[in-house]
Design a protein around this motif. Structure first.
Motif, mmCIF file in Angstrom:
data_model
loop_
_atom_site.group_PDB
_atom_site.id
_atom_site.type_symbol
_atom_site.label_atom_id
_atom_site.label_comp_id
_atom_site.label_asym_id
_atom_site.label_seq_id
_atom_site.Cartn_x
_atom_site.Cartn_y
_atom_site.Cartn_z
ATOM 1 N N GLY B 150 -34.699 -5.316 -29.095
ATOM 2 C CA GLY B 150 -34.902 -6.309 -28.030
ATOM 3 C C GLY B 150 -35.395 -7.631 -28.579
ATOM 4 N N GLY B 151 -35.015 -7.907 -29.803
ATOM 5 C CA GLY B 151 -35.390 -9.210 -30.368
ATOM 6 C C GLY B 151 -34.370 -10.251 -29.957
ATOM 7 N N LEU B 152 -34.519 -11.399 -30.599
ATOM 8 C CA LEU B 152 -33.647 -12.516 -30.289
ATOM 9 C C LEU B 152 -32.164 -12.170 -30.380
ATOM 10 C CD1 LEU B 152 -35.203 -15.606 -31.817
ATOM 11 C CD2 LEU B 152 -32.836 -15.664 -31.075
ATOM 12 N N LEU B 153 -31.802 -11.581 -31.544
ATOM 13 C CA LEU B 153 -30.393 -11.279 -31.777
ATOM 14 C C LEU B 153 -29.920 -10.137 -30.878
ATOM 15 C CD1 LEU B 153 -28.579 -12.725 -33.736
ATOM 16 C CD2 LEU B 153 -28.824 -10.810 -35.319
ATOM 17 N N GLY B 154 -30.806 -9.189 -30.606
ATOM 18 C CA GLY B 154 -30.458 -8.052 -29.748
ATOM 19 C C GLY B 154 -30.094 -8.522 -28.347
ATOM 20 N N LEU B 155 -30.885 -9.465 -27.832
ATOM 21 C CA LEU B 155 -30.598 -9.972 -26.495
ATOM 22 C C LEU B 155 -29.298 -10.771 -26.500
ATOM 23 C CD1 LEU B 155 -34.224 -10.938 -25.411
ATOM 24 C CD2 LEU B 155 -32.893 -8.957 -24.683
ATOM 25 N N GLU B 156 -29.048 -11.483 -27.589
ATOM 26 C CA GLU B 156 -27.766 -12.180 -27.735
ATOM 27 C C GLU B 156 -26.616 -11.174 -27.703
ATOM 28 O OE1 GLU B 156 -26.502 -15.291 -28.388
ATOM 29 O OE2 GLU B 156 -28.351 -16.427 -28.133
ATOM 30 N N ALA B 157 -26.827 -10.093 -28.399
ATOM 31 C CA ALA B 157 -25.784 -9.063 -28.458
ATOM 32 C C ALA B 157 -25.542 -8.470 -27.078
ATOM 33 C CB ALA B 157 -26.182 -7.981 -29.451
ATOM 34 N N ALA B 158 -26.639 -8.283 -26.324
ATOM 35 C CA ALA B 158 -26.501 -7.749 -24.971
ATOM 36 C C ALA B 158 -25.697 -8.710 -24.105
ATOM 37 C CB ALA B 158 -27.888 -7.509 -24.374
ATOM 38 N N LYS B 159 -25.943 -9.999 -24.299
ATOM 39 C CA LYS B 159 -25.170 -10.986 -23.549
ATOM 40 C C LYS B 159 -23.691 -10.877 -23.935
ATOM 41 C CE LYS B 159 -24.532 -15.937 -22.717
ATOM 42 N NZ LYS B 159 -23.133 -16.107 -22.864
ATOM 43 N N ALA B 160 -23.462 -10.707 -25.226
ATOM 44 C CA ALA B 160 -22.085 -10.568 -25.705
ATOM 45 C C ALA B 160 -21.407 -9.386 -25.021
ATOM 46 C CB ALA B 160 -22.079 -10.399 -27.219
ATOM 47 N N MET B 161 -22.141 -8.293 -24.846
ATOM 48 C CA MET B 161 -21.542 -7.119 -24.212
ATOM 49 C C MET B 161 -21.230 -7.376 -22.749
ATOM 50 S SD MET B 161 -23.614 -4.103 -26.131
ATOM 51 C CE MET B 161 -22.528 -2.719 -25.927
ATOM 52 N N ILE B 162 -22.125 -8.104 -22.074
ATOM 53 C CA ILE B 162 -21.836 -8.471 -20.684
ATOM 54 C C ILE B 162 -20.585 -9.342 -20.640
ATOM 55 C CG2 ILE B 162 -22.667 -9.817 -18.706
ATOM 56 C CD1 ILE B 162 -25.482 -8.881 -19.365
ATOM 57 N N ASP B 163 -20.535 -10.321 -21.566
ATOM 58 C CA ASP B 163 -19.359 -11.197 -21.636
ATOM 59 C C ASP B 163 -18.079 -10.411 -21.891
ATOM 60 O OD1 ASP B 163 -20.890 -13.384 -21.197
ATOM 61 O OD2 ASP B 163 -20.909 -14.092 -23.287
ATOM 62 N N LEU B 164 -18.196 -9.301 -22.624
ATOM 63 C CA LEU B 164 -17.013 -8.494 -22.940
ATOM 64 C C LEU B 164 -16.616 -7.594 -21.780
ATOM 65 C CD1 LEU B 164 -17.709 -7.560 -26.657
ATOM 66 C CD2 LEU B 164 -15.916 -9.063 -25.788
ATOM 67 N N GLY B 165 -17.401 -7.650 -20.708
ATOM 68 C CA GLY B 165 -17.004 -6.948 -19.495
ATOM 69 C C GLY B 165 -17.522 -5.531 -19.381
ATOM 70 N N ILE B 166 -18.530 -5.209 -20.152
ATOM 71 C CA ILE B 166 -19.096 -3.855 -20.036
ATOM 72 C C ILE B 166 -20.054 -3.839 -18.847
ATOM 73 C CG2 ILE B 166 -20.490 -2.094 -21.191
ATOM 74 C CD1 ILE B 166 -19.401 -3.364 -23.834
ATOM 75 N N ALA B 167 -19.770 -2.953 -17.906
ATOM 76 C CA ALA B 167 -20.470 -3.005 -16.630
ATOM 77 C C ALA B 167 -21.962 -2.719 -16.769
ATOM 78 C CB ALA B 167 -19.832 -2.021 -15.651
ATOM 79 N N HIS B 168 -22.308 -1.664 -17.477
ATOM 80 C CA HIS B 168 -23.721 -1.296 -17.571
ATOM 81 C C HIS B 168 -24.187 -1.474 -19.009
ATOM 82 C CE1 HIS B 168 -23.193 0.351 -13.591
ATOM 83 N NE2 HIS B 168 -22.120 0.994 -14.045
ATOM 84 N N THR B 169 -25.089 -2.393 -19.202
ATOM 85 C CA THR B 169 -25.602 -2.595 -20.550
ATOM 86 C C THR B 169 -27.118 -2.516 -20.512
ATOM 87 O OG1 THR B 169 -23.755 -4.013 -21.163
ATOM 88 C CG2 THR B 169 -25.746 -4.230 -22.478
ATOM 89 N N GLN B 170 -27.675 -1.789 -21.455
ATOM 90 C CA GLN B 170 -29.122 -1.785 -21.524
ATOM 91 C C GLN B 170 -29.624 -2.099 -22.920
ATOM 92 O OE1 GLN B 170 -30.757 2.070 -20.421
ATOM 93 N NE2 GLN B 170 -28.693 2.789 -20.039
#
Lengths: 136, 833
Positions: B150-170
């Motif tokens: 849940g660091g800086l890059l992790g949250l960026e990665a989570a955003k990337a997953m949302i952008d890629l259309g993955i419905a549920h991301t944690q």
């Protein structure tokens, strides 16, 4: 005591000076410093200005040609690049006191100017060609 | 001199760029080996790759750039070994390259935690464009995404997953909070709730025990035995310095990895440098791009005989995480007895701000901003440059609120050395200098100084500086009045006061040149009136007044005037109404109720004005100043004396205020209103000042107006009593009179004011300029010296003399004035043109 112009006895006849007819207008103290008054001449109205800062006198038509208002004598006088001018109180059109040119780039909107002279603290406005009427 | 650079990441590239800039051509021979198939790209904005940017968009320089600068670039060819003795490196593809100096910029790789099952399909790292491409393909089938870290890059990665259309991301974080290095627990909670509103689930305190699934990942099991379904996982659990090569070459390596370097970034071999995320300085790995650039700069300095050294680096950072501002600067976690923290928390809007300041309240040490970080740059500069804080440090915590874009009050206070762009080490001086050289757009400054080309976080401040410098250079047309005065109205006001000038001619002689004009005369006359409150038609000032002021009446179509006696608060007795009616009849005037609750009488000949006023004054009226740039009316509703809703006596208060400020000359007209309750029948919020009754007192609004650009007044103070209200009004009006440009209403004045209503409130209520006593004193002088102008004219034959149309026939009226009939009254004849 302040004399009003009506208390001054006018010369009975208009004085002639070459081809200029000189209308006795008022005593010089009747005109506010750096300001103007309106002079009645038969059915005409002349704006007379005492630019006291410069020691100069000017006279123009009183009618502002922009909206045809008898107002120039109540306008603020001043200079633009050292050229004396008057601003109409209605819409701030400005006119050269030297040649009557409208200084707001409005060619059709010039005014007439008249020569002024002082004799014994009395102010005279000159009309050229001995032509009394239709000075506008 | 031969220099070999191992690594073509952002820092390796920056080293080349900086060296080329500093060194003479042919002084160095540069060879670069990169592991990735692409030239250096902007890893910081990697997530943009998902939002449509191509790889080429992210390149720091086109591949021609290397050729043009004679740099030998070997891509997809990592160095295999270093022969330190002979100063030669060997590449994977078999290239042998000798060096005089070697620069290791191998960066870092993601730290891969030792979790069983990490090799399964569907588990990704988040580091390179290749990683992203793999993710892109896989994401099409994924439904349940997760990010470990849940660091800086992790949250960026989570955003990337949302952008890629993955419905549920944690997001799974081992620590009790998100971004543990940057923000505190409270900040993390706010950030967490904000992230959750956009559909990101956050789990903290979770230690991943196992990745389950056959071939592909199917879920995660945690140490607390809980389990979640996951079909795509991104690991972002921190970084690991790429030190294998250095280790193999026998260079000194830190206990937990990283190539040990000194202040010159030299490794244990003086001919070999390490920069960026692979370097360990003072037991610290710097995992941001800015310190990497700084390191590159230090090595360039060493190679070009400079004396720059590396002294550690400020890890302040500001980023937008999925649309949420997060910033952390200086020391965000300080815990010591000689400092304290100010905290602002708004859980509704998701805003959290904390600043740590020294116990004496003088200096800023660090802080955290979440949800709103506009003040970040200023706070960072305040911390770094040890600027003294304002008296109320909470002001900087809360920001300056509704401020105009432009030079904030802060930038001018920064020292020349203040580092504005930390990515490119650009100082305030550099930026200001570029503006002087002619860079007057952000793009020009970017090109010239490189400021703002890294993370871009400094751009707002670069803009402030640019505007500030342009202003200083006189690039904005100074608001001088006209050709006769080279001063603004505010400057003239101060100078006229200082030099004690009383007439227009004196002012022109002392402060101006030439003979004046219609542009400078009225403002100077207005300033004289505001300062000394003397009869405006005396001392030769009559002909400096605007037409309306000169005749104390409003010139109307046709050249007649209108007459408006003061009717304070709109309250009038039947007797006075009758007087107005009789006078209007006698002088044949058209009457109309004005917008300000008074009665206007139109069509008066200049000659009649003194007589009309003589009668009005005898009946107890006084000038209404409808002709002046002055206080007009204070409109009121009927208030508690009659109205069943009224809370206070709005009429009495309106009368008190109108009589207090009557005759007050100002840069433009002033209007007020007082309403007896929230229904606001006096429309006070459309006035320069508006007062509205509350249960507990009055709410005071300022700087509204109607007119062509209506603007609502803004709340200055709430629930104040009569005395406080008047005190604030005194200060407000006096401050306006002293500082506004000519013909600027209060609303426009405020719109132009840096810092806006918050700044003004600070001046009026908190006395931030320390001038309130003076303002009140000046106002009280003006109030004391009030006289009715018309009374003075009526009583002075000399002044009355000016109220005639013909100088040589004073009793005759202007015969050209024409009226027409309309609804049993008269109206001015139409314009003749």
């Amino acid at each position: 005591m302040n004399l009003t112009t009506s208390e001054i006895s006018y010369p009975q006849t208009e004085m002639e000076d070459n081809t200029v007819l000189w209308l006795p207008a008022c005593h010089k103290n009747d005109v506010p410093l750096n300001g103007g008054v309106c002079v009645k001449y038969e059915n005409e109205q002349i704006a007379l200005f005492h630019f006291s800062r410069r020691g100069e006198w000017y006279a123009t038509q009183n009618l502002c040609p922009h909206k045809h208002q008898m107002a120039l004598s109540r306008g603020i006088i001043g200079t633009q690049n050292d050229e004396p001018k008057v601003a109409c109180p209605f819409h701030k059109k400005t006119f050269s006191l030297i040649d009557g040119r409208c200084m707001n780039q409005d060619e059709d909107c010039n005014i007439r100017t008249f020569p002024v002279k002082l004799e014994n603290d009395f102010v005279y406005i000159g009309f050229i060609n001995n032509h009394k009427g239709n000075i506008m | 001199m031969k220099i070999v650079i191992i690594g073509n990441g952002m820092v390796g590239y920056k080293f080349c760029e900086k060296l080329l800039k500093k060194a003479k051509q042919d002084q160095f021979e540069l060879t670069v080996f990169g592991e990735e198939p692409r030239p250096a790209y902007d890893r910081v904005h990697l997530t943009d790759y998902f939002s449509g940017k191509s790889a080429a968009d992210l390149y720091l320089a086109p591949s021609d750039w290397y050729r043009e600068n004679n740099i030998q670039l070997h891509l997809a060819d990592p160095i295999k070994s270093i022969d330190r003795k002979n100063q030669i490196v060997y590449s994977h593809k078999g290239i042998k390259s000798s060096y005089d100096y070697l620069v290791i910029a191998t960066g870092s790789s993601p730290f891969i935690p030792d979790i069983p099952g990490i090799e399964k399909k569907g588990v990704f790292m988040y580091r390179t464009i290749e990683d992203l491409e793999l993710m892109k393909d896989f994401a099409k089938k994924a439904k349940n995404g997760a990010v470990i870290g849940g660091g800086l890059l992790g949250l960026e990665a989570a955003k990337a997953m949302i952008d890629l259309g993955i419905a549920h991301t944690q997001v799974i974080e081992f620590a009790p909070r998100l971004m543990p290095r940057q923000i505190d627990d409270v900040g993390s909670k706010i950030l967490q709730s904000k992230l959750e509103t956009i559909g990101l689930k956050i789990q903290t305190n979770k230690n991943t025990q196992e990745i389950i699934g056959d071939d592909c990942i199917q879920g995660l099991i945690f140490s607390d035995n809980s389990q979640i379904d996951v079909d795509m996982l991104v690991i972002s659990a921190g970084i690991k310095p790429r030190d294998e090569l250095a280790k193999q070459a026998g260079l000194e390596i830190g206990l937990r990895g990283g190539i040990v370097v000194n202040k010159n970034l030299q490794t244990s071999d003086a001919r070999i440098f390490a920069i960026g995320e692979c370097a360990l300085y003072n037991n610290m790995i710097y995992g941001l791009v800015a310190p990497g650039y700084e390191m590159a700069d230090v090595v360039v300095s060493y190679l070009t005989n400079g004396n720059k050294i590396f002294n550690g680096y400020d890890m302040s950072t500001k980023l937008k995480l999925i649309g949420i501002d997060v910033a952390s600067f200086g020391d965000p976690f300080i815990q010591s007895t000689d400092c304290c923290s100010l905290v602002y928390e708004d859980t509704l809007k998701g805003i959290y701000k904390k600043i740590n300041i020294t116990a004496d309240g003088k200096y800023l040490l660090g802080g955290i901003l979440i949800g709103e970080a506009e003040t970040y740059n200023m706070l960072l500069q305040t911390t770094k440059n040890k600027l003294v804080l304002p008296k109320n440090p909470e002001d900087i915590l809360l920001g300056t609120g509704r401020s105009e874009p432009g030079a904030g009050p802060g930038v001018s206070g920064l020292p020349d050395e203040a580092l504005i762009c930390s990515c490119e080490s650009v100082t305030k001086k550099d930026i200001c200098h570029s503006v002087i050289q002619g860079c007057e757009t952000i793009d020009a400054i970017k090109q010239c100084t490189k400021a703002g080309t890294g993370c871009g976080g400094c751009i707002p401040m670069v803009k402030d500086l640019m505007l500030h410098e342009m202003k200083t250079q006189g690039k904005y047309i100074r608001n001088v009045i006209c050709e006769h005065f080279n001063y603004s109205r505010q400057e003239l006001y101060d100078l006229i006061k200082l030099k004690n000038l009383k007439s227009f001619d004196e002012v022109l002689d002392v402060l101006g040149k030439g003979d004046g004009c219609e542009l400078c005369k009225p403002p100077v006359a207005s300033i004289l009136a505001s300062l000394w409150n003397e009869m405006i038609l005396k001392k030769g000032n009559d002909t400096a007044q605007d037409s309306n002021d000169r005749y104390l009446a409003n010139i109307q179509k046709g050249g007649t005037y209108s007459v408006v006696p003061r009717i304070p608060g709109g309250e009038i007795t039947p007797d006075k109404l009758i007087v107005i009616g009789e006078i209007a009849k006698k002088y044949n005037l058209y009457t109309k109720i004005t917008g300000g609750q008074r009665i206007d009488m139109f069509g008066a000949h200049l000659n009649d004005l003194p007589e009309i006023w003589k009668e009005l004054i005898e009946a107890g009226f006084e000038s209404g100043h409808a002709y002046g740039k002055a206080l007009r009316t204070v409109k009121s509703c009927v208030g508690s004396t009659w109205c069943r809703f009224g809370l206070h006596d709005s009429v009495s208060f309106a009368i008190e205020i109108e009589e207090r400020y009557r005759g007050l000359r100002s840069p433009h007209k002033l209007k007020g209103g007082v309403s007896g309750c929230i229904r606001e029948c006096a429309e006070a919020q459309s006035k320069d000042f508006g007062i509205i009754a509350t249960e507990k007192g009055w709410n005071l609004f300022i700087c509204g107006n109607g007119g062509s650009k209506p603007q609502h007044a803004l709340l200055l103070a709430t629930d104040i009593d009569n005395e406080t209200c008047i005190k604030y009004l005194d200060r407000f009006l006096m401050f306006y009179i002293k500082t506004a440009d000519p013909l600027t209403r209060t609303a426009t004045w405020l719109n132009k004011m840096e810092g806006g209503i918050d700044y003004l409130r600070n001046v009026i209520i908190n006395d931030s300029l320390g001038i309130n006593q003076q303002l009140e004193q000046e106002m009280s002088e003006l109030i004391k010296s009030y006289k009715c102008e018309w009374k003075e004219v009526v009583e002075s034959p000399e002044l009355r003399k000016r109220f005639s149309h013909f100088v040589n026939a004073p009793s005759e009226k202007d015969p050209t004035v024409l009226f027409e009939n309309l609804r049993e009254q008269k109206k001015a004849a139409n314009w003749k043109y």
